[in-house]
Scaffold this active site. Sequence first.
Site, PDB file in Angstrom:
ATOM      1  N   ASP A  51      43.854  23.742  40.385  1.00 50.79           N
ATOM      2  CA  ASP A  51      43.127  22.741  41.164  1.00 50.79           C
ATOM      3  C   ASP A  51      42.158  22.017  40.219  1.00 50.79           C
ATOM      4  O   ASP A  51      42.197  22.214  38.995  1.00 50.79           O
ATOM      5  CB  ASP A  51      42.444  23.378  42.392  1.00 50.79           C
ATOM      6  CG  ASP A  51      41.268  24.274  42.034  1.00 50.79           C
ATOM      7  OD1 ASP A  51      40.967  24.449  40.826  1.00 50.79           O
ATOM      8  OD2 ASP A  51      40.633  24.814  42.958  1.00 50.79           O
ATOM      9  N   HIS A  52      41.279  21.198  40.780  1.00 51.77           N
ATOM     10  CA  HIS A  52      40.344  20.417  39.954  1.00 51.77           C
ATOM     11  C   HIS A  52      39.454  21.321  39.103  1.00 51.77           C
ATOM     12  O   HIS A  52      39.158  21.006  37.958  1.00 51.77           O
ATOM     13  CB  HIS A  52      39.488  19.511  40.850  1.00 51.77           C
ATOM     14  CG  HIS A  52      38.836  20.242  41.979  1.00 51.77           C
ATOM     15  ND1 HIS A  52      39.557  20.668  43.090  1.00 51.77           N
ATOM     16  CD2 HIS A  52      37.564  20.668  42.170  1.00 51.77           C
ATOM     17  CE1 HIS A  52      38.742  21.298  43.907  1.00 51.77           C
ATOM     18  NE2 HIS A  52      37.535  21.325  43.377  1.00 51.77           N
ATOM     19  N   CYS A  76      42.108  28.327  39.061  1.00 56.39           N
ATOM     20  CA  CYS A  76      41.176  27.629  39.956  1.00 56.39           C
ATOM     21  C   CYS A  76      39.772  28.060  39.552  1.00 56.39           C
ATOM     22  O   CYS A  76      39.575  28.597  38.458  1.00 56.39           O
ATOM     23  CB  CYS A  76      41.490  27.883  41.433  1.00 56.39           C
ATOM     24  SG  CYS A  76      41.160  29.547  42.056  1.00 56.39           S
ATOM     25  N   GLY A  77      38.784  27.816  40.384  1.00 59.57           N
ATOM     26  CA  GLY A  77      37.420  28.131  39.983  1.00 59.57           C
ATOM     27  C   GLY A  77      37.201  29.609  39.749  1.00 59.57           C
ATOM     28  O   GLY A  77      36.714  30.034  38.697  1.00 59.57           O
ATOM     29  N   THR A  78      37.576  30.404  40.721  1.00 65.11           N
ATOM     30  CA  THR A  78      37.432  31.859  40.609  1.00 65.11           C
ATOM     31  C   THR A  78      38.741  32.554  40.253  1.00 65.11           C
ATOM     32  O   THR A  78      38.722  33.716  39.829  1.00 65.11           O
ATOM     33  CB  THR A  78      36.978  32.452  41.944  1.00 65.11           C
ATOM     34  OG1 THR A  78      37.971  32.117  42.934  1.00 65.11           O
ATOM     35  CG2 THR A  78      35.620  31.915  42.367  1.00 65.11           C
ATOM     36  N   GLY A  79      39.838  31.888  40.486  1.00 66.32           N
ATOM     37  CA  GLY A  79      41.154  32.518  40.356  1.00 66.32           C
ATOM     38  C   GLY A  79      41.542  33.274  41.619  1.00 66.32           C
ATOM     39  O   GLY A  79      42.692  33.707  41.759  1.00 66.32           O
ATOM     40  N   HIS A 137      52.715  47.577  33.942  1.00 66.52           N
ATOM     41  CA  HIS A 137      52.907  48.390  35.139  1.00 66.52           C
ATOM     42  C   HIS A 137      53.399  47.609  36.349  1.00 66.52           C
ATOM     43  O   HIS A 137      54.147  48.147  37.167  1.00 66.52           O
ATOM     44  CB  HIS A 137      51.597  49.088  35.516  1.00 66.52           C
ATOM     45  CG  HIS A 137      51.205  50.168  34.556  1.00 66.52           C
ATOM     46  ND1 HIS A 137      50.277  51.141  34.863  1.00 66.52           N
ATOM     47  CD2 HIS A 137      51.603  50.427  33.284  1.00 66.52           C
ATOM     48  CE1 HIS A 137      50.130  51.961  33.820  1.00 66.52           C
ATOM     49  NE2 HIS A 137      50.922  51.537  32.851  1.00 66.52           N
ATOM     50  N   ASN A 138      52.940  46.381  36.505  1.00 65.29           N
ATOM     51  CA  ASN A 138      53.280  45.595  37.710  1.00 65.29           C
ATOM     52  C   ASN A 138      54.352  44.545  37.450  1.00 65.29           C
ATOM     53  O   ASN A 138      54.770  43.858  38.375  1.00 65.29           O
ATOM     54  CB  ASN A 138      52.048  44.878  38.277  1.00 65.29           C
ATOM     55  CG  ASN A 138      50.822  45.754  38.397  1.00 65.29           C
ATOM     56  OD1 ASN A 138      49.743  45.404  37.908  1.00 65.29           O
ATOM     57  ND2 ASN A 138      50.965  46.906  39.040  1.00 65.29           N
ATOM     58  N   ARG A 140      35.667  29.298  36.265  1.00 67.29           N
ATOM     59  CA  ARG A 140      34.213  29.398  36.382  1.00 67.29           C
ATOM     60  C   ARG A 140      33.733  30.827  36.119  1.00 67.29           C
ATOM     61  O   ARG A 140      32.542  31.111  36.259  1.00 67.29           O
ATOM     62  CB  ARG A 140      33.771  28.943  37.777  1.00 67.29           C
ATOM     63  CG  ARG A 140      34.049  27.476  38.051  1.00 67.29           C
ATOM     64  CD  ARG A 140      33.776  27.109  39.496  1.00 67.29           C
ATOM     65  NE  ARG A 140      34.009  25.678  39.732  1.00 67.29           N
ATOM     66  CZ  ARG A 140      34.208  25.140  40.939  1.00 67.29           C
ATOM     67  NH1 ARG A 140      34.205  25.905  42.014  1.00 67.29           N
ATOM     68  NH2 ARG A 140      34.423  23.846  41.059  1.00 67.29           N
ATOM     69  N   HIS A 152      57.439  52.566  37.291  1.00 66.65           N
ATOM     70  CA  HIS A 152      56.786  51.330  37.728  1.00 66.65           C
ATOM     71  C   HIS A 152      57.761  50.418  38.470  1.00 66.65           C
ATOM     72  O   HIS A 152      57.367  49.703  39.387  1.00 66.65           O
ATOM     73  CB  HIS A 152      56.173  50.612  36.528  1.00 66.65           C
ATOM     74  CG  HIS A 152      55.171  51.448  35.802  1.00 66.65           C
ATOM     75  ND1 HIS A 152      54.013  51.895  36.404  1.00 66.65           N
ATOM     76  CD2 HIS A 152      55.163  51.947  34.541  1.00 66.65           C
ATOM     77  CE1 HIS A 152      53.329  52.629  35.538  1.00 66.65           C
ATOM     78  NE2 HIS A 152      54.005  52.681  34.404  1.00 66.65           N
ATOM     79  N   ARG A 183      57.951  51.472  42.082  1.00 68.57           N
ATOM     80  CA  ARG A 183      56.767  51.048  42.841  1.00 68.57           C
ATOM     81  C   ARG A 183      56.829  49.559  43.168  1.00 68.57           C
ATOM     82  O   ARG A 183      56.463  49.128  44.267  1.00 68.57           O
ATOM     83  CB  ARG A 183      55.510  51.396  42.042  1.00 68.57           C
ATOM     84  CG  ARG A 183      55.334  52.901  41.940  1.00 68.57           C
ATOM     85  CD  ARG A 183      54.363  53.324  40.863  1.00 68.57           C
ATOM     86  NE  ARG A 183      54.314  54.788  40.790  1.00 68.57           N
ATOM     87  CZ  ARG A 183      53.766  55.458  39.791  1.00 68.57           C
ATOM     88  NH1 ARG A 183      53.196  54.802  38.780  1.00 68.57           N
ATOM     89  NH2 ARG A 183      53.768  56.778  39.786  1.00 68.57           N
TER      90      ARG A 183
HETATM   91  C1  RB5 Z   1      37.006  24.891  44.428  1.00 71.43           C
HETATM   92  O1  RB5 Z   1      35.701  24.487  44.593  1.00 71.43           O
HETATM   93  C2  RB5 Z   1      37.095  26.410  44.506  1.00 71.43           C
HETATM   94  O2  RB5 Z   1      36.835  26.849  45.793  1.00 71.43           O
HETATM   95  C3  RB5 Z   1      38.432  26.902  44.014  1.00 71.43           C
HETATM   96  O3  RB5 Z   1      38.657  26.425  42.738  1.00 71.43           O
HETATM   97  C4  RB5 Z   1      38.614  28.405  43.930  1.00 71.43           C
HETATM   98  O4  RB5 Z   1      37.553  28.995  43.275  1.00 71.43           O
HETATM   99  C5  RB5 Z   1      38.961  29.097  45.188  1.00 71.43           C
HETATM  100  O5  RB5 Z   1      39.208  30.303  45.222  1.00 71.43           O
END
Ligand code: RB5
Length: 148
Positions: free
Chosen positions: A12-13, A68-71, A101-102, A112, A136, A139
């Site tokens: 994403d952005h 993404c921001g957090t993944g 393993h997976n 981020r 593995h 599983r």
């Molecule tokens: C976008 O602001 C943010 O929510 C997205 O990148 C992600 O972190 C969601 O899980």
Amino acid sequence: MSTKPALYFGNDHAGLALKRVLLKRAQELGYTVTDVGTHDEASTDYPDWANQVAAKVLSEGGWGVLVCGTGIGISIAANRHKGIRAALCGDVFSAKATRAHNDANVLCLGARVVGEGLALEIFESFLATPFEGGRHQRRIDKIDADAP
Ligand code: RB5
């Protein structure tokens, strides 16, 4: 003939800049890459990109890389697809373990959360680690077989 898996990138952005760094490294390492998108910084919805990359991995083989921001969001979305084993990694040990393993077929990263240097180490560790098979595999088979 290359034995390297084709790589499908999606983001994403919030993941745009890190995706570009990872994609460039993949090219330097000789991987065949497809950049599914997004390609600019306009706000966008991470499931759209997770769904496209998951579909590519399931139809073409190869592996996905999602940022993404957090993944977190993008990994949740990817894992809704039967046959996708998406691993959100914030450290090198997990990146190696989830391949060994997976047999993870999608790597997810939080732009981020991890810096560029660590992200590259995680990425390269994921790419370089083979699946160990054996117990593995049993599983992994249960993940899809037992899914509702
Ligand atoms: C976008 O602001 C943010 O929510 C997205 O990148 C992600 O972190 C969601 O899980």
